[in-house]
Design a protein around this motif. Structure first.
Motif: not given
Length: 319
Positions: A139-143, A151-152, A157-159
């Motif tokens: 879905h995508g992460l802040p990389l 981030g932590g 644990l996004r919806p």
């Protein structure tokens, strides 16, 4: 087709094979504690996966090894971002394996009850954590530019990711219930049939919701989502055990494929604009060629062995 795209397809096949095969193992591991009213019945239910569960875990090794060899950048970012969930998965798999192996080694009721609890917990946590990890990564992460998570734990644990974990767990429970109905007789088969009904609604609601969310995202996943949803419904409605198990197999497998396909050609989309793709995360061409020759030799051997083992132990288990 270039080797990077070929190996992306093979890795998706390996991961989907793992979740299809281990999926019913996970479901049986949880349901055996619920459906078995005596130690003997729980032992009978667990014996349905006895010849298969450790062989099924080979696909995790194959999938992880192929990911590391073909796309080391993807492997590094995935394992570093999801370090904590992966530790939970490994501990759960160790707990489950030890409990399955040593359940019958000590003739004590308390010991076996503790092993049954360990099997149930060790079977429930991996699909939940794997679903969160794979759905979140697709879905995508802040990389950042190095492929490191910015981030932590909240970013993991996004919806969509949490729904992916719950959906995979629910679908594995349904898959396991259908497998038990296929593999048992008498009262245990009747209870497995009732478990199919009981697990159907969570699987349809959570799995259907996750598939619908996946389908509306960008990527070539729409037809996969429709077929997976049809397989999920067919697994609940079809009364013939073999066809129902085939339907849940299709549903679980294509759900995993749809998750990967929804991000293609990205492997891990970055919300900061630093996507990992099949090109910038792939191994050099020389390494890909060696990996291809190794895969051509060993993958057919694994498929042949597993096909043989399922054929030998194809009959129903009589309690």
């Amino acid at each position: 087709m270039d080797l990077a795209t070929l190996w992306f397809g093979l890795i998706v096949f390996f991961w989907s094979s793992y979740f299809v095969l281990e999926g019913f193992d996970f479901g049986v591991g949880v349901l055996a504690r619920v459906l078995g009213r005596t130690e003997s019945e729980r032992g009978t239910l667990l014996s349905t996966i006895g010849p298969f569960w450790d062989g099924n875990e080979v696909w995790l090794v194959v999938a992880g090894g192929a990911t590391f060899a073909a796309f080391p950048g993807w492997y590094a970012s995935l394992t570093s971002a999801y370090y904590l969930p992966l530790v939970v998965i490994l501990v759960a798999l160790i707990l489950r394996g030890v409990a399955l192996e040593f359940r019958g080694k000590h003739d004590d009721r308390t010991w076996r009850r503790r092993c049954d609890l360990g099997i149930a917990v060790g079977s429930a946590l991996p699909p939940l954590a794997w679903g969160i990890a794979l759905a979140g990564a697709a879905h995508g992460l802040p990389l950042d530019a190095r492929g490191v998570l910015v981030g932590g734990l909240g970013e993991l644990l996004r919806p969509y990711a949490v729904l992916g974990g719950l959906a995979l767990l629910a679908m594995c429970l349904l898959h396991g219930a259908v497998f038990l109905r296929l593999r048992t007789t008498g009262a245990l088969r009747d209870r497995a049939g009732r478990a199919v009904v009981a697990t159907a609604m969570p699987a349809i609601v959570l799995g259907g919701g996750f598939l619908a969310w996946t389908g509306v995202r960008e990527g070539p996943a729409e037809w996969l989502v429709l077929i997976a949803g049809a397989g999920l419904l067919a697994g609940v409605l079809v009364r013939r055990d073999g066809w129902a198990f085939l339907a849940t197999t299709v549903a679980v497998g294509l759900t995993v494929v749809a998750v990967f396909a929804s991000a293609f050609p990205a492997l891990m989309p970055s919300t900061l604009g630093h996507d990992l793709t099949i090109m910038n995360a792939a191994s050099p061409a020389y390494g890909m060629r060696i990996l291809t020759w190794a895969g051509a030799l060993f993958v057919p051997a694994v498929l042949a062995y597993q096909g043989w083992s399922y054929w030998v132990f194809r009959k129903r288990v009589v309690g």
